[in-house]
Design an enzyme around this catalytic site. Structure first.
Site, mmCIF file in Angstrom:
data_model
loop_
_atom_site.group_PDB
_atom_site.id
_atom_site.type_symbol
_atom_site.label_atom_id
_atom_site.label_comp_id
_atom_site.label_asym_id
_atom_site.label_seq_id
_atom_site.Cartn_x
_atom_site.Cartn_y
_atom_site.Cartn_z
ATOM 1 N N LYS A 48 46.722 49.473 40.837
ATOM 2 C CA LYS A 48 45.384 49.132 41.346
ATOM 3 C C LYS A 48 45.366 48.875 42.849
ATOM 4 O O LYS A 48 44.293 48.880 43.456
ATOM 5 C CB LYS A 48 44.819 47.937 40.581
ATOM 6 C CG LYS A 48 44.565 48.235 39.111
ATOM 7 C CD LYS A 48 43.489 49.292 38.906
ATOM 8 C CE LYS A 48 43.236 49.552 37.431
ATOM 9 N NZ LYS A 48 42.193 50.552 37.196
HETATM 10 N N1 PMP Z 1 47.237 49.705 32.513
HETATM 11 C C1 PMP Z 1 46.846 48.538 33.024
HETATM 12 C C2 PMP Z 1 47.741 47.357 32.905
HETATM 13 C C3 PMP Z 1 45.598 48.419 33.650
HETATM 14 O O1 PMP Z 1 45.189 47.241 34.153
HETATM 15 C C4 PMP Z 1 44.763 49.563 33.706
HETATM 16 C C5 PMP Z 1 43.418 49.445 34.352
HETATM 17 N N2 PMP Z 1 42.374 48.990 33.557
HETATM 18 C C6 PMP Z 1 45.216 50.772 33.142
HETATM 19 C C7 PMP Z 1 46.462 50.805 32.568
HETATM 20 C C8 PMP Z 1 44.372 52.014 33.121
HETATM 21 O O2 PMP Z 1 44.173 52.559 34.386
HETATM 22 P P1 PMP Z 1 42.774 53.189 34.737
HETATM 23 O O3 PMP Z 1 41.785 52.066 34.845
HETATM 24 O O4 PMP Z 1 43.002 53.862 36.053
HETATM 25 O O5 PMP Z 1 42.388 54.131 33.655
#
Ligand code: PMP
Length: 344
Positions: A48
């Site tokens: 992130k």
């Molecule tokens: N794994 C974790 C620990 C996350 O916090 C997130 C984000 N919500 C994701 C996977 C998925 O990533 P994305 O939001 O880019 O689909």
């Protein structure tokens, strides 16, 4: 001669360019080569960081943000931490509206990073004026010059991965990647990375990971929102009870659902077998690799890249707590505790 000081100017320079690590032991018995893109190497310990930096810098480029302005988001998870980190370094205020369901540890961690945390009642609907969505929206409307990250509905979330994660994987694999496995939450990671990779080679298979209790897989197959798919589950960050516009379903070839229990055991296995201390959804991603493999998706020549989104330290009171695992009934069929924990 003047000695050069080898330092980066700030942590933002360390975002991205995360390593690709070959999974040597946990993949024994599976056809193909498996590589993890270990996003915990980002300074904020998750993928992130990429979107926080990109969205904030785009707002700066557009002249929306100036020093002292405020950045707002609705998350107690990885995105909140990354936004708080980027805000400190760039000199912005950071407000995070979070649900009262969030653990005290998470809220303390965000406050430690200088964020102002608004704790909003969890048991109200999204359109209630007290919900964390409503509070964030209201604060954004009231504060001139503020930026609302809104990661589920922000195309710049996808763009961050299109510009960084995708090209890095293409370069690291010398274009030899055949399959990408990524968990989908907002869908930003899988969509942006896949868009870039498919542009380079449309034959690369994009394999999504979804949770039991989430609507994404069914929506991908039918393009219909089926609320009967929704029920509570434990993995955080994976799957969703709504359809985020940050997910480009057209670039994803298929989805696989994984269970809370198997994903938890796989996350623990990654630590014990590969020495990779990564989060719950990394376990989910490798669990999906096992299931895709059982379906015969890979062969000896497959080069499979898995995104491992964050670090294991964020799950000490969950997946990496034997007590939590027991409470969930996840040890009912395994005697892991006896193997692990010897008392004298
Ligand atoms: N794994 C974790 C620990 C996350 O916090 C997130 C984000 N919500 C994701 C996977 C998925 O990533 P994305 O939001 O880019 O689909």
């Amino acid at each position: 001669m003047k000695e050069e000081i080898k330092a980066c100017n700030n942590l933002l320079e360390l975002i991205g360019n995360t390593p690709l690590v070959k999974l040597n032991r946990i993949s024994a018995g599976l056809k193909g080569n498996f590589y993890a893109k270990v996003e915990a190497f980002n300074p904020g310990h998750s993928t992130k960081d990429r979107i926080a930096l990109h969205i904030i810098e785009e707002a700066e480029r557009k002249g929306i943000l100036k020093p002292g302005d405020t950045i707002i988001e609705t998350t107690s998870g990885n995105t909140g931490f990354s936004i708080a980190m980027v805000s400190v370094i760039k000199g912005y205020e950071c407000i995070l509206a979070v649900s009262s369901k969030s653990s005290k540890d998470k809220i303390d961690m965000l406050r430690a990073m200088g964020a102002k945390v608004f704790v909003c009642p969890a048991n109200v609907s999204a359109d209630d004026s007290r919900s964390y969505y409503s509070v964030a929206k209201r604060l954004h409307e009231e504060m001139k010059g503020s930026v609302y990250i809104n990661q589920y509905f922000n195309e710049l979330n996808v763009d961050a991965h299109y510009k960084t994660t995708g090209p890095e994987i293409w370069e690291q694999t010398n274009g030899k990647i055949t399959h990408l496995i990524a968990c989908s939450g907002t869908g930003g990671t899988i969509s942006g990375t896949a868009r870039f990779l498919k542009e380079m080679n449309p034959n690369i298979q994009i394999l999504g990971v979804d949770a039991y209790g989430s609507v994404l897989k069914k929506y991908h197959e039918t393009r219909e929102f089926d609320s009967s798919e929704i029920y509570p589950y434990r993995i955080e960050g994976l799957g969703k009870n709504l359809i985020p516009t940050a997910t480009d379903f057209d670039v994803i070839d298929q989805f696989m659902k994984v269970s809370d229990e198997e994903s938890a055991h796989t996350a623990r296995e990654l630590a014990k077998v590969e020495g990779l201390f990564v989060g719950y959804t990394s376990g989910a991603a490798f669990q999906a690799a096992k299931q895709y493999s059982e379906e015969g998706v890979f062969n000896e020549n497959s080069n499979v890249v898995l995104i491992f989104p964050d670090h294991g330290s964020r799950y000490m009171s969950k997946v990496f707590s034997d007590d939590w695992m027991s409470e969930q009934g996840f040890f009912d069929n395994v005697n892991l505790q006896a193997e692990n924990h010897v008392e004298y």
